[in-house]
Design a protein around this motif. Structure first.
Motif, PDB file in Angstrom:
ATOM      1  N   ARG A   1      51.159   1.465 -32.261  1.00 20.89           N
ATOM      2  CA  ARG A   1      51.336   2.539 -33.225  1.00 20.89           C
ATOM      3  C   ARG A   1      52.030   2.059 -34.483  1.00 20.89           C
ATOM      4  O   ARG A   1      51.952   2.660 -35.519  1.00 20.89           O
TER       5      ARG A   1
ATOM      6  N   LEU B   1      43.243   6.255 -30.532  1.00 23.66           N
ATOM      7  CA  LEU B   1      44.637   6.448 -30.949  1.00 23.66           C
ATOM      8  C   LEU B   1      45.012   7.914 -30.969  1.00 23.66           C
ATOM      9  O   LEU B   1      46.108   8.294 -30.557  1.00 23.66           O
ATOM     10  N   GLU B   2      44.057   8.713 -31.427  1.00 22.13           N
ATOM     11  CA  GLU B   2      44.315  10.150 -31.468  1.00 22.13           C
ATOM     12  C   GLU B   2      44.575  10.684 -30.068  1.00 22.13           C
ATOM     13  O   GLU B   2      45.529  11.427 -29.830  1.00 22.13           O
TER      14      GLU B   2
ATOM     15  N   LEU C   1      50.744  11.324 -25.573  1.00 22.37           N
ATOM     16  CA  LEU C   1      52.173  11.010 -25.673  1.00 22.37           C
ATOM     17  C   LEU C   1      52.984  12.220 -26.089  1.00 22.37           C
ATOM     18  O   LEU C   1      54.080  12.459 -25.567  1.00 22.37           O
ATOM     19  N   GLN C   2      52.414  12.997 -27.007  1.00 23.44           N
ATOM     20  CA  GLN C   2      53.140  14.192 -27.458  1.00 23.44           C
ATOM     21  C   GLN C   2      53.353  15.154 -26.296  1.00 23.44           C
ATOM     22  O   GLN C   2      54.438  15.713 -26.137  1.00 23.44           O
TER      23      GLN C   2
ATOM     24  N   LYS D   1      49.056  -2.433 -36.177  1.00 24.65           N
ATOM     25  CA  LYS D   1      47.822  -1.963 -36.814  1.00 24.65           C
ATOM     26  C   LYS D   1      47.190  -3.061 -37.638  1.00 24.65           C
ATOM     27  O   LYS D   1      45.994  -3.270 -37.609  1.00 24.65           O
TER      28      LYS D   1
ATOM     29  N   ALA E   1      45.548   8.987 -27.499  1.00 18.61           N
ATOM     30  CA  ALA E   1      46.824   8.457 -27.005  1.00 18.61           C
ATOM     31  C   ALA E   1      47.984   9.241 -27.595  1.00 18.61           C
ATOM     32  O   ALA E   1      48.963   9.554 -26.919  1.00 18.61           O
ATOM     33  N   LYS E   2      47.862   9.554 -28.884  1.00 20.00           N
ATOM     34  CA  LYS E   2      48.923  10.279 -29.582  1.00 20.00           C
ATOM     35  C   LYS E   2      49.144  11.644 -28.946  1.00 20.00           C
ATOM     36  O   LYS E   2      50.279  12.034 -28.633  1.00 20.00           O
ATOM     37  N   ASN E   3      48.040  12.349 -28.719  1.00 17.77           N
ATOM     38  CA  ASN E   3      48.143  13.664 -28.100  1.00 17.77           C
ATOM     39  C   ASN E   3      48.794  13.566 -26.720  1.00 17.77           C
ATOM     40  O   ASN E   3      49.677  14.344 -26.387  1.00 17.77           O
TER      41      ASN E   3
ATOM     42  N   TRP F   1      47.928   1.270 -27.388  1.00 16.61           N
ATOM     43  CA  TRP F   1      49.365   1.513 -27.499  1.00 16.61           C
ATOM     44  C   TRP F   1      49.954   1.243 -28.879  1.00 16.61           C
ATOM     45  O   TRP F   1      50.997   1.759 -29.213  1.00 16.61           O
TER      46      TRP F   1
END
Lengths: 200, 454
Positions: free
Chosen positions: B328, B353-354, B360-361, B333, B356-358, B326
């Motif tokens: 970010r 992280l990637e 979330l987007q 970091k 998770a980022k996707n 989580w």
């Protein structure tokens, strides 16, 4: 407020309004009656023209201190008994100012039926206001007149119904509009409303 | 909250805690029936018979836990009162402090007193009765305090002798000490001894569950319930704390008390524990825990701490994981970089992280679409309401106009009506004095007011 015992001090002697009411509604006499606070309430059915009518009676306090409360009861009544004590001249002298105030407050209710009542007629030996004097004043001011005794019931059964029948007469003559006047409730034999209305 | 008092704790705090515990007990330390028995005994004329019957009341009417609690409190009071010269607390003054808490029913008026029944409805008499009750309670407790030995001694020599001798010892030993420290030291050690004694008795009776069921009646029972893991931990913690205390300031009292306790131990106990307690000034807690149902102290303690550590480390790991998924923000970091060292792990984390980022987007896009739909429907709703409002407003104004028109018509009609009735009135009045009853124009109620007066 009523205390017709001759030995009672003047300050707590009333003209006998509450005693008149008690005699009329309960048919009993209470020699020592407590002071009326503000306004008290009584009711009785009367038969006028073969029809039963409920008479709601508001018994107001005589003392000056309660005047602001009693004032509001002028307007909402169809009839009024203006009572004085025949053994005390000052109560009779005060009638004129009562009348004046009543007419001031009546505020459009000019059709209020007023009966001048000289109470305590049983105390003839202490009489201070003659019957003729009372009659004269009533005539001059367009009032009905009657002498009563709450103790002996003299004229008690007459005073209230007679005032009522005068009201009925005014209604029949069209002088009082049943649908507009606050002191009367139309509806013939409908007696559903048993509680007194608060003054407007 | 706190279960342990340092030797330099304010005596008032300790005293207040004792009173608080007594006050919060669900039932009176001395039951109503016992209060009545004590009161009756107290009213006897001669001192001898009074004490005799008080002793009888104590042994016959008191439930065991209540009697033990009362004795324990009285011993504490005795200790306080034994320093009257320093603390100015005479036995009767101490009694005045404690009597309302101990003889609760008496002060609440639950004990019948034959001389105040007949005037119980009078408030001043009630006040006098209450004052009497308070006075009686104080006198009873004073008597119990002063005649402690003759009232309790005979039947329970073990319970009463040792604290008394201890009180005397401590009194003589610490006469040079500062008075407040002295008083509370006693309180502190007494409490310790009580705990010890409770445990001691339990072991002797061998009936652990029964004694733990008496919780509430006994002051310290809830702290040393052997069946409870919390209590076990408490004992362990206490042992550790007490140890560190002792390192700082070794106290002759602890040692002495320890010795007394050990002496009281039954023969069946572990001899090594006994030996160790003689060797060094061990804390009460250690002795207690060694007594605690025969469970050796270091075992569970070490295990528990090990467990805790492992739990802690697990938590740390979890934390790292969470921040991996989580975190970010830059701060997280940097935190993460503290925990993760190797580059392989770094790559793994970047991959996560990637993902998770996707994820979330995608979610944000969904939410945005949903919100847009909601907003559109809200706008439609608003529009519909507005239209409805306009329609209603038009209706209202139209109806108002209609009403006004009807009113005007009525006024006009009424004018016509009154004119016609006015024409008739004269003839009607002439007609007769007898009223004719027409139900349509007859009142149901007439209001009549009665006025007059001076």
């Amino acid at each position: 407020s009523c205390a017709s015992s001759p030995s009672s001090p003047d300050s707590i002697i009333g003209v006998g309004k509450s005693c008149l009411l008690l005699q009329f509604t309960d048919k009993r006499f209470q020699p020592v009656h407590d002071l009326t606070i503000g306004v008290e309430f009584g009711q009785r059915m009367v038969t006028i023209g073969k029809k039963k009518i409920k008479l709601q009676i508001w018994d107001t306090a005589g003392q000056e201190a309660f005047r602001s409360i009693t004032k509001s009861y002028y307007r909402s009544a169809a009839a009024a008994l203006l009572v004085y004590d025949i053994t005390r001249r000052e109560t009779f002298n005060h009638v004129a100012s009562w009348l004046e105030e009543m007419r001031e407050q009546a505020d459009g209710n000019n059709n209020i039926t007023i009966m001048l009542v000289g109470n305590k007629s049983d105390l003839a030996q202490r009489r201070a206001v003659s019957t003729e004097e009372g009659e004269q004043f009533a005539k001059e001011n367009g009032l009905a007149f009657m002498e009563t005794s709450a103790r002996t019931r003299h004229n008690v059964e007459e005073a209230f119904p007679q005032s009522s029948s005068m009201v009925c007469q005014k209604i029949q003559e069209g002088a009082i509009d049943l649908s507009k006047s606050s002191g009367v409730t139309p509806g013939g034999d409908d007696f559903s409303r048993l509680e007194p209305l608060p003054p407007s | 909250g706190r279960t342990e008092f340092a030797p330099d704790e304010d005596a008032h705090v300790v005293g207040d805690c004792v009173k608080h515990v007594l006050r919060e007990l669900p039932s009176s330390p001395v039951p109503a029936s016992c209060c009545t028995a004590l009161l009756e005994a107290f009213r006897l004329e001669s001192k001898e018979s009074r004490i005799n019957s008080m002793r009888a009341a104590m042994s016959e009417t008191f439930p065991e836990p209540n009697r033990r609690l009362l004795q324990r409190i009285l011993r504490m009071m005795h200790t306080v009162a034994s320093h009257t010269t320093e603390n100015r607390m005479t036995p009767s003054a101490v009694a005045a402090c404690m009597a309302p808490l101990l003889l609760r029913p008496l002060l609440a008026g639950e004990c019948e007193m034959e001389d105040d029944i007949d005037m119980s409805d009078d408030s001043s008499a009630q006040l006098i009765a209450a004052a009497n009750a308070a006075n009686n309670a104080q006198c009873i407790v004073t008597t119990l305090l002063e005649e402690y030995e003759s009232i309790f001694d005979d039947e329970h020599p073990r319970c009463s002798l040792s604290p008394d001798s201890r009180i005397q010892d401590s009194g003589s030993e610490e006469s040079t000490d500062d008075e407040t420290v002295d008083a509370k030291d006693n309180g502190f050690h007494d409490a310790e001894n009580d705990v010890d004694q409770e445990l001691d008795e339990r072991i002797l009776s061998g009936n652990l569950s029964e004694s733990s069921a008496r919780t509430g009646a006994d002051l310290y029972d809830y702290q040393v319930d052997p069946g409870d893991s919390d209590a076990e931990r408490f004992v362990t913690d206490k042992a550790l704390e007490a140890k560190s205390d002792l390192k700082d300031a070794p106290h002759s009292h602890l040692n002495q008390n320890g010795t007394i306790n050990v002496q009281r131990l039954p023969n069946g106990n572990d001899p090594t524990n006994l030996a160790s307690s003689h060797e060094s000034p061990l804390s009460m807690g250690e002795i207690l825990s060694s007594l605690d149902a025969g469970v050796p102290l270091p075992g569970p303690g070490a295990e528990r701490s090990a467990d805790r550590q492992s739990i802690k480390s697990n938590e740390t790991q979890l934390h790292v994981k969470r921040s991996n998924i989580w975190g970010r923000s830059n701060a997280r970091k940097s935190q993460q970089s503290e925990f993760v060292d190797s580059s392989g792990e770094e790559e793994l984390a970047i991959q996560r992280l990637e993902i998770a980022k996707n994820d979330l987007q995608i979610r944000i896009a969904k939410e945005t679409r949903g919100n847009a739909i909601l907003q559109a429907s809200l706008e439609r709703r608003k529009q519909a309401l507005h239209e409805r409002r306009l329609v209603l407003e038009q209706d209202v104004s139209r109806l108002q106009e209609q009403l006004q028109a009807e009113r005007d018509l009525r006024a006009a009609l009424e004018v016509g009506l009154s004119m016609s009735s006015g024409q008739f009135s004269g003839s009607r009045a002439m007609d007769s004095k007898v009223l004719k009853c027409e139900s349509s124009s007859w009142p149901a109620v007439i209001i009549l007011s009665v006025f007059g007066g001076v």
